[in-house]
Design an enzyme around this catalytic site. Structure first.
Site, PDB file in Angstrom:
ATOM      1  N   ARG A  18      -3.441  33.253 -56.071  1.00  0.00           N
ATOM      2  CA  ARG A  18      -2.990  32.642 -57.337  1.00  0.00           C
ATOM      3  C   ARG A  18      -3.508  31.201 -57.455  1.00  0.00           C
ATOM      4  NH1 ARG A  18      -2.379  36.879 -57.201  1.00  0.00           N
ATOM      5  NH2 ARG A  18      -0.612  38.247 -57.603  1.00  0.00           N
TER       6      ARG A  18
ATOM      7  N   SER B  90       6.337  36.402 -63.204  1.00  0.00           N
ATOM      8  CA  SER B  90       6.939  35.789 -62.012  1.00  0.00           C
ATOM      9  C   SER B  90       6.936  34.275 -62.168  1.00  0.00           C
ATOM     10  CB  SER B  90       6.116  36.134 -60.771  1.00  0.00           C
ATOM     11  OG  SER B  90       6.031  37.527 -60.648  1.00  0.00           O
TER      12      SER B  90
ATOM     13  N   GLU C 139       4.711  29.221 -60.440  1.00  0.00           N
ATOM     14  CA  GLU C 139       3.438  29.829 -60.831  1.00  0.00           C
ATOM     15  C   GLU C 139       2.909  29.284 -62.167  1.00  0.00           C
ATOM     16  OE1 GLU C 139       2.860  34.148 -60.229  1.00  0.00           O
ATOM     17  OE2 GLU C 139       1.968  34.122 -62.226  1.00  0.00           O
TER      18      GLU C 139
HETATM   19  C1  LIG Z   1       5.350  39.563 -68.547  1.00  0.00           C
HETATM   20  C2  LIG Z   1       4.294  38.838 -67.746  1.00  0.00           C
HETATM   21  C3  LIG Z   1       3.756  39.428 -66.605  1.00  0.00           C
HETATM   22  C4  LIG Z   1       2.764  38.774 -65.862  1.00  0.00           C
HETATM   23  N1  LIG Z   1       2.244  39.388 -64.763  1.00  0.00           N
HETATM   24  C5  LIG Z   1       1.270  38.778 -64.024  1.00  0.00           C
HETATM   25  C6  LIG Z   1       0.712  39.418 -62.889  1.00  0.00           C
HETATM   26  O1  LIG Z   1       1.059  40.535 -62.528  1.00  0.00           O
HETATM   27  N2  LIG Z   1      -0.259  38.756 -62.181  1.00  0.00           N
HETATM   28  C7  LIG Z   1      -0.704  37.523 -62.562  1.00  0.00           C
HETATM   29  O2  LIG Z   1      -1.588  36.988 -61.876  1.00  0.00           O
HETATM   30  N3  LIG Z   1      -0.189  36.905 -63.655  1.00  0.00           N
HETATM   31  C8  LIG Z   1       0.781  37.489 -64.390  1.00  0.00           C
HETATM   32  N4  LIG Z   1       1.316  36.857 -65.486  1.00  0.00           N
HETATM   33  C9  LIG Z   1       0.876  35.497 -65.823  1.00  0.00           C
HETATM   34  C10 LIG Z   1      -0.207  35.420 -66.922  1.00  0.00           C
HETATM   35  O3  LIG Z   1      -0.211  36.553 -67.716  1.00  0.00           O
HETATM   36  C11 LIG Z   1      -1.606  35.223 -66.337  1.00  0.00           C
HETATM   37  O4  LIG Z   1      -1.627  34.096 -65.488  1.00  0.00           O
HETATM   38  C12 LIG Z   1      -2.663  35.042 -67.448  1.00  0.00           C
HETATM   39  O5  LIG Z   1      -3.932  35.120 -66.872  1.00  0.00           O
HETATM   40  C13 LIG Z   1      -2.556  33.724 -68.199  1.00  0.00           C
HETATM   41  O6  LIG Z   1      -3.523  33.742 -69.234  1.00  0.00           O
HETATM   42  P1  LIG Z   1      -3.252  33.012 -70.613  1.00  0.00           P
HETATM   43  O7  LIG Z   1      -4.414  33.207 -71.495  1.00  0.00           O
HETATM   44  O8  LIG Z   1      -1.942  33.427 -71.192  1.00  0.00           O
HETATM   45  O9  LIG Z   1      -3.181  31.495 -70.127  1.00  0.00           O
HETATM   46  P2  LIG Z   1      -2.209  30.342 -70.652  1.00  0.00           P
HETATM   47  O10 LIG Z   1      -0.811  30.672 -70.296  1.00  0.00           O
HETATM   48  O11 LIG Z   1      -2.497  30.028 -72.068  1.00  0.00           O
HETATM   49  O12 LIG Z   1      -2.700  29.136 -69.734  1.00  0.00           O
HETATM   50  C14 LIG Z   1      -2.421  29.133 -68.349  1.00  0.00           C
HETATM   51  C15 LIG Z   1      -3.260  28.041 -67.708  1.00  0.00           C
HETATM   52  O13 LIG Z   1      -4.636  28.388 -67.809  1.00  0.00           O
HETATM   53  C16 LIG Z   1      -5.342  27.392 -68.541  1.00  0.00           C
HETATM   54  N5  LIG Z   1      -6.301  28.083 -69.394  1.00  0.00           N
HETATM   55  C17 LIG Z   1      -6.083  29.158 -70.185  1.00  0.00           C
HETATM   56  N6  LIG Z   1      -7.228  29.508 -70.799  1.00  0.00           N
HETATM   57  C18 LIG Z   1      -8.177  28.638 -70.379  1.00  0.00           C
HETATM   58  C19 LIG Z   1      -9.549  28.456 -70.665  1.00  0.00           C
HETATM   59  N7  LIG Z   1     -10.190  29.244 -71.521  1.00  0.00           N
HETATM   60  N8  LIG Z   1     -10.218  27.458 -70.038  1.00  0.00           N
HETATM   61  C20 LIG Z   1      -9.584  26.619 -69.178  1.00  0.00           C
HETATM   62  N9  LIG Z   1      -8.281  26.731 -68.886  1.00  0.00           N
HETATM   63  C21 LIG Z   1      -7.589  27.728 -69.480  1.00  0.00           C
HETATM   64  C22 LIG Z   1      -4.303  26.632 -69.337  1.00  0.00           C
HETATM   65  O14 LIG Z   1      -4.728  25.309 -69.594  1.00  0.00           O
HETATM   66  C23 LIG Z   1      -3.127  26.685 -68.404  1.00  0.00           C
HETATM   67  O15 LIG Z   1      -3.296  25.670 -67.436  1.00  0.00           O
HETATM   68  C24 LIG Z   1       2.315  37.487 -66.253  1.00  0.00           C
HETATM   69  C25 LIG Z   1       2.857  36.890 -67.404  1.00  0.00           C
HETATM   70  C26 LIG Z   1       3.841  37.550 -68.149  1.00  0.00           C
HETATM   71  C27 LIG Z   1       4.405  36.909 -69.387  1.00  0.00           C
END
Ligand SMILES: Cc1cc2nc3c(=O)[nH]c(=O)nc-3n(C[C@H](O)[C@H](O)[C@H](O)COP(=O)(O)OP(=O)(O)OC[C@H]3O[C@@H](n4cnc5c(N)ncnc54)[C@H](O)[C@@H]3O)c2cc1C
Length: 349
Positions: free
Chosen positions: A156, A233, A330
């Site tokens: 992670r 998580s 996380e």
């Molecule tokens: C119900 C649920 C279940 C989940 N299960 C998992 C799981 O099983 N495993 C897991 O690893 N994660 C899980 N997650 C967490 C999440 O879905 C992941 O970490 C996902 O990859 C985040 O992507 P996002 O586009 O929503 O990022 P955001 O939440 O919008 O951003 C997260 C971080 O990434 C940065 N970021 C986003 N996009 C970019 C970009 N294009 N360039 C630079 N920085 C960027 C942001 O600045 C921020 O720091 C879960 C979340 C939820 C709500």
């Protein structure tokens, strides 16, 4: 910003821009540099806690579109722009029989978010299939492509996440996959396949099994299920030395733990949290824990980012006091400025 997040909390951004391509990203970067303002990227908002009073700066909402799979014999390269939903990519690859991401089905978020914390689930991590990350490098003011060995991937973790200066904006990601057999290393997945009577699963079977398990645990986004108003998580599983694990077992008996290839032991944050008295379904004011999973902090109407942080701090303190194990949060905290509680949640030790 609340509507842009899965937790549905967060105040107003002073400046906000939607980036549809690399040129938009470059313009936003130049504007921030000229104004002397910080720039924060928001993807699908599924791994962020956005402050109630967002500190000054520009929020760049990454919305770049475009997705293409080029396959040759038993391999493919899938190129996706950062704003594409990750589930779109998994579904298309699994449908064509490519192996390597079937266990990552149902993880919300954008393609741009996948390398940030090296998303992982049920025995797979995105680091294993990443071919290239196309970024805008803010320190040089130009596009830079990084191979997986340059991304600093860990559990992670990645260099994108550990670098708090926001140097790289991910504009797109390429994934390399092969046709092949699915990964089935988790007992949960085994059990689910057994329940539906499948002994030689395809990648599509494993994707379905993973989605079924995630649904039972409230780990897919679903507006009908209040348990999914979360970041998934809230804490990562702590990784401890064998000695530390032995100390814990001597004090608390057998606990869920997985040996890591490097000799360390991964503990279950969910188990530690429940044993600390925070059971699934726990409520305090407008926040609580999912009724399906103790690792997910959920919000109700009226919740604030401050409520989320307070509960997370309470949980972390209690686990630390009882087990002397430090949980690392996380999600990424956006717009908080200097904040002791947030610093505490970010720390591992
Ligand atoms: C119900 C649920 C279940 C989940 N299960 C998992 C799981 O099983 N495993 C897991 O690893 N994660 C899980 N997650 C967490 C999440 O879905 C992941 O970490 C996902 O990859 C985040 O992507 P996002 O586009 O929503 O990022 P955001 O939440 O919008 O951003 C997260 C971080 O990434 C940065 N970021 C986003 N996009 C970019 C970009 N294009 N360039 C630079 N920085 C960027 C942001 O600045 C921020 O720091 C879960 C979340 C939820 C709500």
């Amino acid at each position: 910003l609340a509507p842009y997040t899965t937790l549905k909390v967060g105040g107003e951004a002073r400046w906000f821009v939607r980036a549809n391509n690399v040129d938009d990203v470059a313009s936003a970067h130049r504007w921030c540099a000229a104004q002397g303002l910080p720039l924060t990227v928001l993807g699908a908002g599924s791994n962020v806690v956005v402050a109630d009073d967002v500190a000054d700066g520009l929020i760049l909402h990454m919305a770049a579109q475009g997705f293409h799979i080029a396959d040759k014999e038993d391999q493919c390269i899938a190129e996706a722009a950062a704003g594409i939903p990750w589930t779109t990519v998994v579904d298309a690859l699994v449908q064509r029989g490519f192996a390597g991401v079937e266990c990552l089905a149902g993880i919300p978020g954008s393609v741009g978010g996948t390398p940030i914390q090296n998303i992982g689930a049920y025995g797979q991590e995105i680091a294993n299939v990443i071919e290239r990350v196309v970024t805008f490098d803010r320190s040089k003011g130009r596009v830079a492509e990084l191979g997986p060995e340059e991304c600093g991937f860990g559990y992670r973790m990645s260099r994108f996440r550990s670098d708090r200066t926001g140097r790289f904006i991910v504009c797109g990601v390429s994934y390399r996959l092969r046709l092949g057999l699915p990964t089935v290393t988790y007992p949960d997945v085994d059990r689910e396949l057994e329940t539906v009577g499948i002994s030689s699963p395809t990648v599509a079977d494993v994707r379905r099994a993973v989605l079924a398990i995630r649904k039972q645990k409230g780990m897919v986004t679903n507006p009908e299920d209040p348990n999914t108003r979360s970041v998934g998580s809230f804490f990562v599983n702590p990784v401890v030395t064998g000695r530390e694990h032995a100390r814990l077992q001597a004090l608390f008996g057998i606990m869920p733990a997985t040996a890591q290839p490097n000799g360390y032991i991964k503990l279950s944050a969910a188990w530690l949290i429940e044993r600390s008295g925070f059971e699934r379904g726990f409520r305090t004011g407008s926040v609580g824990l999912s009724t399906k999973h103790p690792l997910a902090i959920v919000t109700l109407d009226g919740a604030t980012a401050c409520d989320v942080v307070d509960l997370a701090v309470r949980i972390k303190r209690r686990v630390s006091k009882l087990f002397d194990v430090s949980l690392r949060a996380e999600p990424i905290f956006v717009g908080f400025g200097p904040n002791e509680d947030v610093e505490y949640l970010r720390q591992t030790y």
